[in-house]
Scaffold this motif. Structure first.
Motif: not given
Length: 496
Positions: A408-437
Motif C-alpha cells: 500500500q505504501t512502499a512499492l513503485s505501484t503503491a496506492g499511497y507511496n508515503e516517501t516517493g520510494w522507487r526501488d526496483p530491488a525492493t519491488d523484485r525482492d517483494f515479488a520473490t517473497a510473495m511467490a515463496t510458500t
C-alpha cells in the motif's frame, strides 16, 4: 490445491469457539448492556457509510466490523483465523485461492450469504482501490469466480500472503447493494440509528457466531484526542481506544479506569520524500536519522509506553529485524551533513502523539543546526492534502501485516507511496517473497526488505508505541490481537 491451510483453519475455528464458550462460562452474562465506545476520528467526526471506500477513521472500522461479516480475521503472530470462510487453500504457485464459505450465515433481511455476495463485495472494493489503498492487494477480480459456497480468487501474481491481506477488511454486503444509509449486513450487530453523536447498533440475534453478550453498541468518533480523554474520564463513554499516553498515565495513577495496551501497535514515523528537495539527497536523510534522539522521543511522546525503533517499518510483523541496531545519535555529524537547512515539518492532531512528535523532533533538529518550522494542519485535510504531498511530515502507522503495508505504501505501484520510494530491488525482492510458500523463508526475505528500507529509505521509525485503551472497570474482554483484530467487539461484555 494443498489442504494444509484448510486443516489449520478448521482447528483454529474450533479452538476460537471453544475459548469463547470458556469465556462465557467464566462469568460473562448471556446478554446485557450497551457498550459506549469512542475513538479519535482522524479525518473529522463525520461517519462514512460505504464499507468499501476510504476508511481513515477508527470509529468507521469498528462500526463496519460490527455490521458486516468478513472472510477471515487476524490471529496471533501473523496467523489468520476463519470468519465467513471456514477453510482456504492455494495452488502450488500461490496464484489461485479457494475459500470455502459457511452455509449458515444470513443477512439481517433474511437472505442467505452466498459466495456471489462475497464476490460482488470484493468487486466493489476493487473498483474503489484508489480510495481504499488497494485493499485487495493482488486479487484479479475479473478472473475470480463464485459458485455456491465456494469462492475462487485469482491473483495477478503469486501471493502467498493473500489471506493476511484480506483478514479483517472484506466487508460483505448483499449482491447489488449500492446505498448504505440503512445497512444490511450479516455481522454480529445491526443498525439501529445514527445522529450527530454517533451510531447505535443492536445485537443481531440471527448471527451465525457465538451470541454477543452485549445488547448493543454506541460508537462515537471524536474530533481530537483531548475530547476523547475527557469523555472517558467523565463517564460519557465506557471505552476510549487509542488514547494519548498522558490519559493512560492518569488512569493508572488514579486507579478508577482500566488501562490495556497492545505492544508495537503504532508508530509516528517521520516521512521524508525521496523525490523532493532536500530529501532527494541521501546525506540529508542521514542527518535527520542521526539528529533524532530516539530515547528522548520515547520518553516524551510515548511516556515510556513503547520501545526505540531502528527505522524498519514493521515492528509488529514476524519479519521485523529485531537484531538491527538503531542509529546512534550524533549531533556533530548531523550538523556537518545538513547544518544550515531550513525545513518545514508538517503534522496534525489526528492521532495522539503526532503534534508532540513534530515539536520534539524540531527541537532536536535545531540542535543539529537546522531551522525548523512546525506547521499544524486540521485532520479533515491532512491525509489528502499533506500526507504523501509535502516533503517532510509526521505519519501514523498501525500494526498492519508488513506485506500489506509494503504493497500500500512502499512499492513503485503503491496506492499511497508515503516517501516517493522507487526501488526496483525492493519491488523484485517483494515479488520473490510473495511467490515463496515456505513461511520461514518468506519472513527472511521480508526482513531483508525492512533492512534496506531502514538503511536507504525516507522513513525515520524512531520508536514503536503501545496502543492504549482506557475503559471503565465493568468492560471485559476487549480485543488484544494485532492489526485489524482490534476492531471486532463481538466478544466484549459488561460486568453487571
Amino acid at each position: 490445491m494443498s489442504r494444509e491451510v484448510s486443516r489449520r483453519t478448521a482447528l483454529a475455528l474450533t479452538g476460537a469457539f471453544a475459548l469463547a464458550a470458556c469465556g462465557k462460562s467464566a462469568g460473562a452474562p448471556a446478554g446485557g448492556g450497551t457498550l459506549r465506545y469512542g475513538t479519535v476520528a482522524a479525518g473529522g467526526a463525520t461517519a462514512v457509510t460505504d464499507p468499501h471506500g476510504t476508511l481513515f477513521n477508527e470509529s468507521d472500522w469498528v462500526r463496519m466490523a460490527a455490521l458486516y461479516d468478513v472472510l477471515c480475521v487476524p490471529g496471533e503472530h501473523g496467523t489468520v483465523l476463519p470468519r465467513l470462510a471456514t477453510a482456504w487453500s492455494s495452488s502450488p504457485d500461490a496464484t489461485r485461492w479457494r475459500f470455502e464459505l459457511r452455509t449458515d450465515a444470513a443477512f439481517t433481511d433474511g437472505r442467505p450469504v452466498r459466495a456471489r455476495d462475497v464476490l460482488y463485495s470484493l468487486r466493489r472494493i476493487a473498483s474503489k482501490a484508489a480510495a481504499n489503498g488497494a485493499r485487495l492487494g493482488t486479487v484479479d477480480i475479473g478472473r475470480s469466480t463464485a459458485d455456491g459456497n465456494v469462492l475462487e480468487l485469482v491473483t495477478s501474481q503469486p501471493d502467498a500472503e493473500l489471506p493476511r491481506t484480506l483478514a479483517g477488511v472484506t466487508f460483505v454486503v448483499p449482491e447489488g447493494t449500492e446505498t448504505f444509509d440503512d445497512p444490511v449486513g450479516s455481522g454480529p450487530f445491526k443498525f439501529a440509528r445514527a445522529d450527530a453523536q454517533g451510531v447505535a447498533l443492536v445485537r443481531n440475534d440471527g448471527w451465525w457466531g457465538p451470541r454477543p453478550a452485549l445488547d448493543g453498541l454506541e460508537i462515537r468518533g471524536f474530533a481530537d484526542p483531548q475530547a476523547l480523554s475527557v469523555a472517558v474520564v467523565s463517564a460519557v463513554i465506557d471505552v476510549a481506544a487509542n488514547v494519548n499516553p498522558a490519559t493512560a498515565k492518569t488512569a493508572e495513577r488514579t486507579g478508577r479506569l482500566a488501562v490495556t495496551s497492545r505492544p508495537d501497535a503504532l508508530t509516528y514515523p517521520l516521512l521524508m520524500r525521496l523525490d523532493k528537495a532536500p530529501f532527494d539527497r541521501p546525506e540529508v536523510r542521514q542527518a535527520v536519522k542521526l539528529a533524532v534522539d530516539r530515547q528522548a522521543l520515547l520518553d516524551s511522546v510515548l511516556l515510556g509506553y513503547g520501545s526505540v525503533g531502528n527505522d524498519a517499518p514493521g515492528p509488529a510483523d514476524p519479519s521485523y529485524p529485531r537484531g538491527l541496531a538503531a542509529p546512534a545519535r550524533d549531533v556533530a555529524k548531523a550538523r556537518a551533513l545538513a547544518g544550515g537547512l531550513s525545513l518545514v515539518l508538517h503534522t496534525t492532531t489526528a492521532y495522539p502523539g503526532m503534534v508532540s512528535t513534530a515539536t520534539a523532533v524540531a527541537d532536536q533538529l535545531r540542535e543539529a543546526g537546522c531551522a525548523v518550522e512546525v506547521r499544524q494542519h486540521p485532520p479533515e485535510t491532512y491525509w489528502t492534502q499533506v500526507y504523501t504531498v509535502e516533503p517532510f511530515c509526521v505519519g501514523y502507522t498501525t500494526d498492519l501485516p508488513f506485506p500489506v503495508w509494503v504493497r500500500q505504501t512502499a512499492l513503485s505501484t503503491a496506492g499511497y507511496n508515503e516517501t516517493g520510494w522507487r526501488d526496483p530491488a525492493t519491488d523484485r525482492d517483494f515479488a520473490t517473497a510473495m511467490a515463496t510458500t515456505d513461511p520461514d523463508r518468506r519472513s527472511g526475505l521480508l526482513g531483508g526488505i525492512q533492512r534496506r528500507m531502514a538503511a536507504e529509505g525516507g522513513w525515520v521509525v524512531w520508536g514503536s508505541g503501545a496502543a492504549l485503551t482506557v475503559a471503565a472497570p465493568s468492560v471485559r474482554n476487549l480485543p488484544s490481537g494485532t492489526g485489524f483484530a482490534r476492531i471486532f467487539l463481538d466478544g466484549v461484555w459488561l460486568q453487571r
